[in-house]
Enzyme design. Structure first.
Site, mmCIF file in Angstrom:
data_model
loop_
_atom_site.group_PDB
_atom_site.id
_atom_site.type_symbol
_atom_site.label_atom_id
_atom_site.label_comp_id
_atom_site.label_asym_id
_atom_site.label_seq_id
_atom_site.Cartn_x
_atom_site.Cartn_y
_atom_site.Cartn_z
ATOM 1 N N HIS A 384 -11.610 -34.561 36.872
ATOM 2 C CA HIS A 384 -12.187 -33.212 36.778
ATOM 3 C C HIS A 384 -11.226 -32.166 37.345
ATOM 4 O O HIS A 384 -10.877 -31.195 36.655
ATOM 5 C CB HIS A 384 -13.516 -33.189 37.534
ATOM 6 C CG HIS A 384 -14.232 -31.878 37.474
ATOM 7 N ND1 HIS A 384 -15.283 -31.629 36.626
ATOM 8 C CD2 HIS A 384 -14.049 -30.713 38.164
ATOM 9 C CE1 HIS A 384 -15.715 -30.393 36.782
ATOM 10 N NE2 HIS A 384 -14.986 -29.815 37.725
ATOM 11 N N GLU A 385 -10.801 -32.351 38.580
ATOM 12 C CA GLU A 385 -9.944 -31.348 39.217
ATOM 13 C C GLU A 385 -8.561 -31.307 38.572
ATOM 14 O O GLU A 385 -7.938 -30.246 38.498
ATOM 15 C CB GLU A 385 -9.843 -31.615 40.718
ATOM 16 C CG GLU A 385 -11.169 -31.576 41.463
ATOM 17 C CD GLU A 385 -11.928 -30.264 41.295
ATOM 18 O OE1 GLU A 385 -11.312 -29.241 40.943
ATOM 19 O OE2 GLU A 385 -13.153 -30.271 41.507
ATOM 20 N N HIS A 388 -8.698 -28.953 35.707
ATOM 21 C CA HIS A 388 -8.503 -27.564 36.133
ATOM 22 C C HIS A 388 -7.015 -27.261 36.326
ATOM 23 O O HIS A 388 -6.505 -26.238 35.861
ATOM 24 C CB HIS A 388 -9.215 -27.315 37.466
ATOM 25 C CG HIS A 388 -10.693 -27.160 37.361
ATOM 26 N ND1 HIS A 388 -11.296 -26.273 36.494
ATOM 27 C CD2 HIS A 388 -11.712 -27.754 38.052
ATOM 28 C CE1 HIS A 388 -12.617 -26.340 36.644
ATOM 29 N NE2 HIS A 388 -12.885 -27.225 37.571
ATOM 30 N N HIS A 391 -5.080 -27.081 33.137
ATOM 31 C CA HIS A 391 -5.411 -25.814 32.475
ATOM 32 C C HIS A 391 -4.555 -24.701 33.067
ATOM 33 O O HIS A 391 -3.955 -23.889 32.329
ATOM 34 C CB HIS A 391 -6.902 -25.529 32.663
ATOM 35 C CG HIS A 391 -7.434 -24.443 31.784
ATOM 36 N ND1 HIS A 391 -8.759 -24.060 31.812
ATOM 37 C CD2 HIS A 391 -6.844 -23.637 30.863
ATOM 38 C CE1 HIS A 391 -8.949 -23.093 30.934
ATOM 39 N NE2 HIS A 391 -7.805 -22.805 30.357
#
Length: 593
Positions: A384-385, A388, A391
């Site tokens: 998940h992180e 980020h 991105h």
């Protein structure tokens, strides 16, 4: 553990930002000097195209330096929230930011006082200004909500005070709040924000109950303080919304990303139309556990008997790198370098901020805070992180500074897409029927947590904010009542809503991010659609996704997402995600019963 006891390779490398703390304070002084020099542009910003370009370049220089310093300050502060040295540094960033905002409060009103057609002409006259076309289009969109120079200065001077509730809450909940130990098998088990969920997965139901009551009992003890802080947070936003001539604080918040409030209302409507999924999952849990009195201390225990798997950080890294291969070789290699170059701060330590996040500035590498405890859930947190951070990496690599970040509305999509790719990989490489069932449960539970739970948070936040907007008080008892009623509605009649869960609002830091949480739900729904395209679609679908990662703020977020293949202005996209969840729940039922 104490921080100094942890292996350096498991800590993020902040020396890449500044080798010494003194460099931070030197940068802050340079920022203040640059802010002072920028005041020389007052009354001249839009006088001609060259002056406008010079101003934009000087302003960028200032903000890049300040952002870099601010990231360093909050990273060091979060390493140990009880360390007064770095608390002071973090506060210095906040104070400096407020001073800059106040000193430069003339900028936006001055630009917006100009004729937009004149500025458009300047953009065509100077080649270097052309890339600012969308920036000015977005800026003039807010013209009706920008105040006069003197009024903007007042609002800016208010910013430090308005940030006090969130800063106080973070210090209070992460540093000052202490949890008693809980006895198990004759030993005292330390309880913290970092390990609460893990302890609630324990097979011993009585132990789970005691952990649950002890944990929430602490929040119950301080709920009046928490209510006062939340009141201060919401009140400040409502004051600014009125000053800026918005119809509501929610409209102001969503307007920042050019989002219509209809998206928020559509989400609540679709979730309520499909509430049977969430209630059926609760009923399945009650049936599986074979209890007559299902409680909230039972909601984290995996619905797979006798299945446990510990995964250390090195193995987790390898699993995640394999899982993201459908995104292409370049994506995987950048992620691999992230592990090698110490983007991650892995282990829990005394005083460390709880939870997980990704943080970055345009001139730093991404940084990822974890509190890793070797669970499968922690592996998903890495994915998940990392989503980020990737991105951010792709955005900053492909966009100029002016578009070098991305909107909150888009933020949770990349992270959740990574999680769904990980889930697909782990299901395909499952080591047993029990692991398959565990992973199915994980997905359904994530859907429950990210779509239903975050929407419940969003509904709570909206209901409470409406009270504040009307000038009504929000004492802890009222917040408990609203939150308890929402739990009854979302979970249904098969679980007992007690005084402890009714106080859960007091432990949710995202309520201090103001109309943020709904985007977890819309992001998850978008990610369901995008992950399916990546796994089952064509190279064109993957390229469209990578282009979304690269877009930054060069277009409005709704348009960026549409080009990636998802239209969130249409309730059909949300409903399709609900259909996937309903099917997964049925697969889970077959796997465990």
């Amino acid at each position: 553990m104490k921080r100094h006891e942890i292996d350096e390779n498991l800590k993020w490398d902040t020396s890449l930002i500044y080798k010494e703390d003194d460099e931070y304070y030197k940068e802050i002084e340079e920022v203040k000097d640059l802010a002072e020099k920028l005041t020389d542009y007052k009354g001249k910003i839009t006088s001609d195209s060259q002056t406008l370009l010079n101003f934009l370049k000087d302003y960028e220089k200032l903000m890049r330096k300040f952002s870099k310093a601010a990231v360093y300050g909050h990273l060091k502060s979060d390493e140990d929230t009880s360390d007064s040295t770095y608390q002071q540094m973090s506060q210095t960033s906040t104070i400096t930011g407020a001073e800059i905002s106040e000193k430069l409060s003339f900028i936006t009103p001055e630009i917006l006082s100009a004729n937009y057609d004149d500025i458009k002409k300047m953009l065509t006259e100077n080649e270097e200004l052309k890339e600012y076309d969308h920036y000015f289009d977005d800026l003039f969109r807010s013209k009706d909500h920008v105040l006069s120079e003197d009024q903007e200065k007042i609002v800016a001077s208010f910013s430090k005070l308005s940030e006090n509730p969130v800063s106080t809450y973070m210090i209070f909940s992460n540093a000052d709040m202490k949890f008693p130990s809980v006895e198990k098998d004759g030993e005292e088990v330390a309880l913290s924000d970092a390990n609460f969920t893990t302890l609630e997965e324990n097979k011993d139901r009585d132990f789970r109950r005691r952990v649950y009551e002890t944990y929430y009992g602490v929040y119950k003890q301080f709920e009046n303080t928490a209510a006062s802080l939340l009141d201060g947070e919401l009140t400040s936003h409502n004051i600014v919304a009125k000053l800026r001539n918005y119809d509501s604080a929610r409209q102001m918040s969503l307007s920042a990303n050019n989002l219509d409030e209809e998206i928020y209302d559509n989400l609540l409507e679709v979730v309520h139309d499909n509430m049977d999924i969430h209630r059926d999952y609760t009923s399945l849990r009650k049936e599986f556990l074979g209890v007559d009195d299902l409680g909230f201390h039972d909601i984290y225990v995996p619905l797979v008997k006798d299945y446990e798997r510990e995964i250390d950080f090195d193995e987790a890294r390898d699993i995640v790198l394999e899982a993201i291969k459908p995104l292409g070789e370049e994506y995987v290699e950048v992620a691999r370098k992230g592990f090698e170059q110490r983007w991650f701060d892995v282990m829990p330590n005394e005083g460390k901020r709880s939870g997980a996040y990704s943080s970055v500035s345009y001139d730093t590498q991404p940084y990822i805070l974890l509190n890793y405890t070797n669970t499968i859930g922690d592996v998903f947190t890495i994915a998940h992180e990392l989503g980020h951070s990737m991105h951010s990496y792709y955005t900053m690599k492909n966009q100029p500074y002016i578009y070098g970040s991305y909107s909150i509305f888009l933020a949770e999509i990349a992270s959740t897409t990574n999680e769904l790719l990980l889930l697909d990989y782990m299901l395909k490489n499952s080591q047993s029927e029990e692991e398959t069932a565990y992973l199915l449960n994980y997905f359904v539970n994530q859907f429950k947590s990210t779509v239903f739970r975050q929407t419940m948070f969003a509904e709570f936040e909206h209901e409470v904010n409406k009270l504040v907007a009307k000038g009504e008080p929000i004492p802890a008892a009222k917040l408990d009542e609203i939150y308890g009623d929402l739990n009854r509605d979302y979970f249904g009649s098969d679980i007992e809503v007690d005084e402890y869960i009714s106080t859960e609002w007091a432990r949710i830091p995202h309520f201090y991010m103001f109309y943020y949480v709904f985007q977890y739900a819309t992001g998850f729904m978008s990610a369901v659609a995008l992950s399916q395209k990546i796994l089952n679609g064509s190279d064109k679908d993957r390229e469209a996704y990578l282009n979304y990662l690269k877009a930054g703020e060069s277009e409005y977020p709704i348009d960026v997402l549409k080009k990636a293949g998802v239209d969130m202005t249409n309730k059909d996209a949300m409903q399709k995600a609900m259909d996937v969840a309903r099917e997964a729940l049925e697969d889970l039922r077959k796997a465990i019963l």
